[in-house]
Design an enzyme around this catalytic site. Sequence first.
Site, mmCIF file in Angstrom:
data_model
loop_
_atom_site.group_PDB
_atom_site.id
_atom_site.type_symbol
_atom_site.label_atom_id
_atom_site.label_comp_id
_atom_site.label_asym_id
_atom_site.label_seq_id
_atom_site.Cartn_x
_atom_site.Cartn_y
_atom_site.Cartn_z
ATOM 1 N N ARG A 178 0.843 -1.206 0.000
ATOM 2 C CA ARG A 178 0.000 0.000 0.000
ATOM 3 C C ARG A 178 0.873 1.250 0.000
ATOM 4 O O ARG A 178 0.597 2.208 -0.719
ATOM 5 C CB ARG A 178 -0.934 -0.009 1.216
ATOM 6 C CG ARG A 178 -2.060 -1.018 1.125
ATOM 7 C CD ARG A 178 -2.842 -1.108 2.416
ATOM 8 N NE ARG A 178 -3.615 0.104 2.685
ATOM 9 C CZ ARG A 178 -4.284 0.314 3.814
ATOM 10 N NH1 ARG A 178 -4.266 -0.617 4.779
ATOM 11 N NH2 ARG A 178 -4.979 1.427 3.989
ATOM 12 N N CYS A 235 -1.539 5.766 9.301
ATOM 13 C CA CYS A 235 -1.894 4.449 8.759
ATOM 14 C C CYS A 235 -3.093 4.652 7.856
ATOM 15 O O CYS A 235 -3.139 5.618 7.094
ATOM 16 C CB CYS A 235 -2.169 3.449 9.888
ATOM 17 S SG CYS A 235 -3.511 3.932 11.003
#
Length: 276
Positions: A178, A235
């Site tokens: 990611r 995050c």
Amino acid sequence: MKFTHPIISIDELQSILQDPHLILLDCSINKVNQKLDENNIQLIPNSYFLDIEHRFSDQKSELPHTLIDEIKFTKEAQFLGINTDSIIICYDRWGIYSSPRAWWMFKAMGHPNVYVLNGGLVAWKNAKLPTTKTYLPIENIGDFQAKLDEQWLANVNDVLDAIDQSSIKIIDARSTKRFNAEVDEPRPGLRKGHIKNAANLPFEMVLNDTSFKSEQELTELFKEFHTKKELIFSCGSGITASILALANHQINPKQTIKVYDGSWAEWGKDEELPIE
């Protein structure tokens, strides 16, 4: 009773089980694509449920898991029977996942005496200790008063200011794929990539499956950041960033740490914010 470190062991928890100031909180939430078994619930006895998803997240925000304000936090904490002098032990049923988020929230709201049980319910069961299927009923309203301590919290402007400052490092807890824009984001409508100049430390790296790694291993993982004046953890939505924040605070308690509450859910949505 005050413990010397924010991450405590099963033995340390057992040493205070009879303390009238103890508040034991199950802080479990579902993971992305993985849900808890609510039909066969197991808990550490005498636990209350801290509802991160609903009662302790701003339901009016477009972003997931946004920290609620002082007034609502005070009300919700008092409803759990939490007092100014409470010893709060957070755990979750996964082992370590969402309990560090609860730890960070109480730190951000000015409660110093809050800890996370290393390994959570998994460690408790591995120690062959008894479990229950029910939460403790709320009997008394607490007197805790939340007061936001902004040294624990980063907003989008703080992150923008930090990007080009050598004394501050932004650390992303998402997976490497990611971070490197190799896969789509699980939340629709978000760009791929990462905050400009951020470093990547996937949250799983600080864990041995369901518990935190040793302090020696954590020190090695964070060694390149120990000279920084401040660390900002990000995050997807502020949950796993809190795992890194707690891990770093365990080994370097004097270093300023912040959780970027909006995280990629906010940064990845705004086309004007710089990414790599």
